[in-house]
Each structure stands twice: as structure tokens, then as C-alpha cells.
Design a protein around this motif. Sequence first.
Motif, PDB file in Angstrom:
ATOM      1  N   ARG A 144       2.786  15.960   4.001  1.00  0.00           N
ATOM      2  CA  ARG A 144       2.845  14.764   3.158  1.00  0.00           C
ATOM      3  C   ARG A 144       2.605  13.498   3.975  1.00  0.00           C
ATOM      4  O   ARG A 144       1.931  12.572   3.509  1.00  0.00           O
ATOM      5  N   LEU A 145       3.159  13.452   5.193  1.00  0.00           N
ATOM      6  CA  LEU A 145       2.918  12.293   6.056  1.00  0.00           C
ATOM      7  C   LEU A 145       1.443  12.182   6.418  1.00  0.00           C
ATOM      8  O   LEU A 145       0.868  11.092   6.401  1.00  0.00           O
ATOM      9  N   HIS A 146       0.838  13.308   6.734  1.00  0.00           N
ATOM     10  CA  HIS A 146      -0.592  13.310   7.078  1.00  0.00           C
ATOM     11  C   HIS A 146      -1.427  12.803   5.906  1.00  0.00           C
ATOM     12  O   HIS A 146      -2.313  11.949   6.085  1.00  0.00           O
ATOM     13  N   ARG A 147      -1.160  13.310   4.726  1.00  0.00           N
ATOM     14  CA  ARG A 147      -1.912  12.875   3.540  1.00  0.00           C
ATOM     15  C   ARG A 147      -1.690  11.388   3.260  1.00  0.00           C
ATOM     16  O   ARG A 147      -2.626  10.664   2.907  1.00  0.00           O
ATOM     17  N   ALA A 148      -0.458  10.956   3.414  1.00  0.00           N
ATOM     18  CA  ALA A 148      -0.147   9.543   3.162  1.00  0.00           C
ATOM     19  C   ALA A 148      -0.886   8.644   4.150  1.00  0.00           C
ATOM     20  O   ALA A 148      -1.446   7.614   3.763  1.00  0.00           O
ATOM     21  N   ARG A 149      -0.896   9.034   5.421  1.00  0.00           N
ATOM     22  CA  ARG A 149      -1.623   8.238   6.428  1.00  0.00           C
ATOM     23  C   ARG A 149      -3.110   8.176   6.095  1.00  0.00           C
ATOM     24  O   ARG A 149      -3.743   7.134   6.245  1.00  0.00           O
ATOM     25  N   LYS A 150      -3.655   9.286   5.639  1.00  0.00           N
ATOM     26  CA  LYS A 150      -5.065   9.322   5.258  1.00  0.00           C
ATOM     27  C   LYS A 150      -5.321   8.374   4.090  1.00  0.00           C
ATOM     28  O   LYS A 150      -6.283   7.600   4.109  1.00  0.00           O
ATOM     29  N   HIS A 151      -4.455   8.413   3.088  1.00  0.00           N
ATOM     30  CA  HIS A 151      -4.609   7.526   1.934  1.00  0.00           C
ATOM     31  C   HIS A 151      -4.467   6.058   2.343  1.00  0.00           C
ATOM     32  O   HIS A 151      -5.215   5.198   1.873  1.00  0.00           O
ATOM     33  N   LEU A 152      -3.516   5.774   3.225  1.00  0.00           N
ATOM     34  CA  LEU A 152      -3.329   4.393   3.682  1.00  0.00           C
ATOM     35  C   LEU A 152      -4.552   3.904   4.452  1.00  0.00           C
ATOM     36  O   LEU A 152      -4.980   2.758   4.283  1.00  0.00           O
ATOM     37  N   LYS A 153      -5.122   4.777   5.263  1.00  0.00           N
ATOM     38  CA  LYS A 153      -6.332   4.406   6.006  1.00  0.00           C
ATOM     39  C   LYS A 153      -7.474   4.112   5.036  1.00  0.00           C
ATOM     40  O   LYS A 153      -8.227   3.151   5.230  1.00  0.00           O
ATOM     41  N   ALA A 167       0.841  -1.202   0.000  1.00  0.00           N
ATOM     42  CA  ALA A 167       0.000   0.000   0.000  1.00  0.00           C
ATOM     43  C   ALA A 167       0.875   1.251   0.000  1.00  0.00           C
ATOM     44  O   ALA A 167       0.603   2.210  -0.724  1.00  0.00           O
ATOM     45  N   VAL A 168       1.936   1.251   0.806  1.00  0.00           N
ATOM     46  CA  VAL A 168       2.862   2.384   0.834  1.00  0.00           C
ATOM     47  C   VAL A 168       3.471   2.584  -0.550  1.00  0.00           C
ATOM     48  O   VAL A 168       3.547   3.709  -1.055  1.00  0.00           O
ATOM     49  N   MET A 169       3.855   1.508  -1.196  1.00  0.00           N
ATOM     50  CA  MET A 169       4.491   1.616  -2.508  1.00  0.00           C
ATOM     51  C   MET A 169       3.522   2.099  -3.584  1.00  0.00           C
ATOM     52  O   MET A 169       3.950   2.597  -4.621  1.00  0.00           O
ATOM     53  N   SER A 170       2.221   1.983  -3.328  1.00  0.00           N
ATOM     54  CA  SER A 170       1.234   2.452  -4.310  1.00  0.00           C
ATOM     55  C   SER A 170       0.867   3.924  -4.119  1.00  0.00           C
ATOM     56  O   SER A 170       0.141   4.487  -4.939  1.00  0.00           O
ATOM     57  N   LYS A 217       4.375   9.362  -5.422  1.00  0.00           N
ATOM     58  CA  LYS A 217       5.802   9.384  -5.110  1.00  0.00           C
ATOM     59  C   LYS A 217       6.160  10.309  -3.933  1.00  0.00           C
ATOM     60  O   LYS A 217       6.948   9.928  -3.071  1.00  0.00           O
ATOM     61  N   LYS A 218       5.598  11.506  -3.895  1.00  0.00           N
ATOM     62  CA  LYS A 218       5.933  12.444  -2.815  1.00  0.00           C
ATOM     63  C   LYS A 218       5.547  11.875  -1.453  1.00  0.00           C
ATOM     64  O   LYS A 218       6.294  12.022  -0.480  1.00  0.00           O
ATOM     65  N   GLU A 219       4.390  11.236  -1.373  1.00  0.00           N
ATOM     66  CA  GLU A 219       3.945  10.652  -0.112  1.00  0.00           C
ATOM     67  C   GLU A 219       4.747   9.390   0.203  1.00  0.00           C
ATOM     68  O   GLU A 219       5.167   9.172   1.338  1.00  0.00           O
ATOM     69  N   ARG A 220       4.942   8.567  -0.798  1.00  0.00           N
ATOM     70  CA  ARG A 220       5.681   7.307  -0.615  1.00  0.00           C
ATOM     71  C   ARG A 220       7.085   7.578  -0.089  1.00  0.00           C
ATOM     72  O   ARG A 220       7.568   6.890   0.811  1.00  0.00           O
TER      73      ARG A 220
END
Length: 86
Positions: free
Chosen positions: A67-76, A28-31, A34-37
Amino acid sequence: FRKNGTSLEDAEELYTFDKPKDLDLFNAVMSLPKKERTVVHLFYYEELSIKEIADVIKIRESAVGTRLHRARKHLKEMLGDDWINE
């Protein structure tokens, strides 16, 4: 910018996953975009601080946090609430 000298795209080969869910999380992280990953990988897998990440990729610390916040939201959204609680 990598401690282990391996590209982010080849990182899966470096890690061992004890549980299938750990591999699901990594995939999921790899998907992520790029900026968030990149910031997620540096923060969680390379264990760099927000300040170190900002210095390495030459952005403000606040941008790293965003970016970390957005990535966590996307992962959730990808993995769901049930996954997080386990």
C-alpha cells in the motif's frame, strides 16, 4: 489507532505547514484512496513502523508495504518529478 486521537479527516487542523508545497503534499495524501491514505498517514505523519501499522489495522506487513508503494507511486503521478526533487 491514532496517537493524537483525531480522525484522519480532521488531521489537517493538527499540522502546521511551513511551505505551501507541504500543504500541497498533505492535500495530495488526503486525496489518495482510503487504504493508501491510511498507511501513508500512519507511516509519515504518526511515525508508526510498518509492523505497528500492520498490527493496528490488522493486515500483513507485506500488505502495508504494498500500500505504501502504491501510494508513493500515486503521489509521484499527482505531484510530478519536479516536486520530489525540491
